[in-house]
Design a protein around this motif. Sequence first.
Motif, mmCIF file in Angstrom:
data_model
loop_
_atom_site.group_PDB
_atom_site.id
_atom_site.type_symbol
_atom_site.label_atom_id
_atom_site.label_comp_id
_atom_site.label_asym_id
_atom_site.label_seq_id
_atom_site.Cartn_x
_atom_site.Cartn_y
_atom_site.Cartn_z
ATOM 1 N N LEU A 50 -8.413 -9.905 28.807
ATOM 2 C CA LEU A 50 -7.141 -9.025 28.818
ATOM 3 C C LEU A 50 -7.030 -8.690 27.233
ATOM 4 C CD1 LEU A 50 -4.363 -8.313 29.676
ATOM 5 C CD2 LEU A 50 -3.382 -10.560 29.016
ATOM 6 N N MET A 54 -6.623 -4.800 25.895
ATOM 7 C CA MET A 54 -5.298 -4.492 24.896
ATOM 8 C C MET A 54 -5.859 -3.940 23.738
ATOM 9 S SD MET A 54 -2.723 -4.890 26.854
ATOM 10 C CE MET A 54 -3.581 -4.266 28.200
ATOM 11 N N SER A 114 3.463 -5.175 35.499
ATOM 12 C CA SER A 114 2.169 -4.809 34.481
ATOM 13 C C SER A 114 1.944 -3.328 34.480
ATOM 14 C CB SER A 114 0.993 -5.709 35.107
ATOM 15 O OG SER A 114 1.389 -7.172 35.177
ATOM 16 N N GLY A 117 -3.109 0.335 32.172
ATOM 17 C CA GLY A 117 -3.784 0.361 31.001
ATOM 18 C C GLY A 117 -4.478 1.890 30.505
ATOM 19 N N SER A 142 3.577 -0.425 27.901
ATOM 20 C CA SER A 142 2.734 -1.764 27.665
ATOM 21 C C SER A 142 3.516 -2.557 26.511
ATOM 22 C CB SER A 142 1.514 -1.294 27.020
ATOM 23 O OG SER A 142 0.708 -0.557 28.236
ATOM 24 N N LEU A 146 6.346 -6.019 27.871
ATOM 25 C CA LEU A 146 6.064 -7.347 27.455
ATOM 26 C C LEU A 146 7.393 -7.987 27.207
ATOM 27 C CD1 LEU A 146 3.608 -6.565 24.414
ATOM 28 C CD2 LEU A 146 2.970 -7.244 26.662
ATOM 29 N N ASN A 177 2.453 -12.877 25.951
ATOM 30 C CA ASN A 177 2.521 -11.497 25.977
ATOM 31 C C ASN A 177 2.228 -10.849 24.248
ATOM 32 O OD1 ASN A 177 2.691 -11.254 28.536
ATOM 33 N ND2 ASN A 177 5.006 -10.846 28.579
ATOM 34 N N MET A 181 -1.610 -9.622 23.879
ATOM 35 C CA MET A 181 -1.287 -8.176 24.390
ATOM 36 C C MET A 181 -0.602 -7.244 23.083
ATOM 37 S SD MET A 181 -0.216 -8.023 28.344
ATOM 38 C CE MET A 181 0.773 -9.590 28.606
ATOM 39 N N ASN A 276 -1.747 -2.643 35.847
ATOM 40 C CA ASN A 276 -2.959 -3.387 35.094
ATOM 41 C C ASN A 276 -3.095 -4.614 35.831
ATOM 42 O OD1 ASN A 276 -4.333 -4.779 33.299
ATOM 43 N ND2 ASN A 276 -3.163 -4.085 31.564
ATOM 44 N N GLN A 279 -3.600 -7.729 33.566
ATOM 45 C CA GLN A 279 -2.474 -8.587 32.854
ATOM 46 C C GLN A 279 -1.788 -9.445 33.929
ATOM 47 O OE1 GLN A 279 0.169 -5.821 30.759
ATOM 48 N NE2 GLN A 279 1.946 -7.189 31.241
ATOM 49 N N SER A 282 -4.078 -12.532 34.545
ATOM 50 C CA SER A 282 -3.825 -13.474 33.193
ATOM 51 C C SER A 282 -2.529 -14.173 33.098
ATOM 52 C CB SER A 282 -3.920 -12.681 31.822
ATOM 53 O OG SER A 282 -2.925 -11.795 31.787
#
Length: 324
Positions: A50, A54, A114, A117, A142, A146, A177, A181, A276, A279, A282
């Motif tokens: 992840l 990112m 999510s 990406g 993105s 978060l 996050n 990220m 994503n 994400q 994770s």
Amino acid sequence: MFLLVWCKGTNKWLKSQISYHICLHSEKNLLPLHNISTTMNTIFIVLPILVLLMFDLGLTLRPADFRLLVERPKAVLVGLAGQIILLPLIGLAIGYGFQLEAVFFLGVMLIACSPGGSSSNVFSMLAGGDVALSVSLTMLSSIITLFTGPLVMSYATSLVGESQSITLPVGNLLIQNIVLMLVPILIGLALAMWREQLAHKMHGVLKKLAFPALILLASVFFIQNRETIVREFPQLGLAMTVLILLAMGGGVLLSWMMRLSGREQRTIIIEIGMQNAAQAISIASSPFVFANDVMAIPAIVYALMMNVILLSYVGILKTVKDRS
């Protein structure tokens, strides 16, 4: 790299946290990590992948991407509305409509929170979309999700969590996050601004590693949960297919209502339809958040269906273009 250094530097604390979460979830009789090896896979495979994705996303960003919100606010706001508002609503509808178990319901909601990406930028290019718009939407969504994602997941958990003893540590999710990220995105962006040539070379390497990394991630979870995945695939496969088609259909409707151009419409469809999965996996499997690898199964199934559907969409566009 910095994640591994951080892990080594906090080894004692990390072990205590892992032990705490394993004991906690065992007491609550959930469907969490099957054993310590699953936890270590999350720490040393899932979370680093992840971070890698990112950081690579940050390498592709430029300050001009932020200006698109001012220059073309209508297209950007349509895309953000689809990703931040429409998708969670579709996720709720899918969860209730298919009467999913609580753990899978939350897994679907994780996918809905999510946003796609950097791979969505590639799909937009292949579809003849507006790549600049795609990059801007990827960057903005993105970052925004978060902070909105924990709120949505907190609400979703309150709907099903009490009966299943599933709780969401919102603070842990927000911190994860930011650390895993937001910080890598900002580091990648800073490197792209100050050492553009180096950033370009690094992105050239990382984009080749992204797909194999996702395959590795999916393989690890498939091996650990193959019986559950095979058993639940008919329902989850259909649910994920409907989610993707509804999301893409929502992109068509929003674009038509706001009278966006054809290139903008294709981009919106892909950005809303492509989430994503890394994400979502994770967050589901992280020992600091849900610590539940079964919750990641919808994301694994989604990743498969997403690629099939969106590649078909790109193929249809190319066929229509060739005929015309």
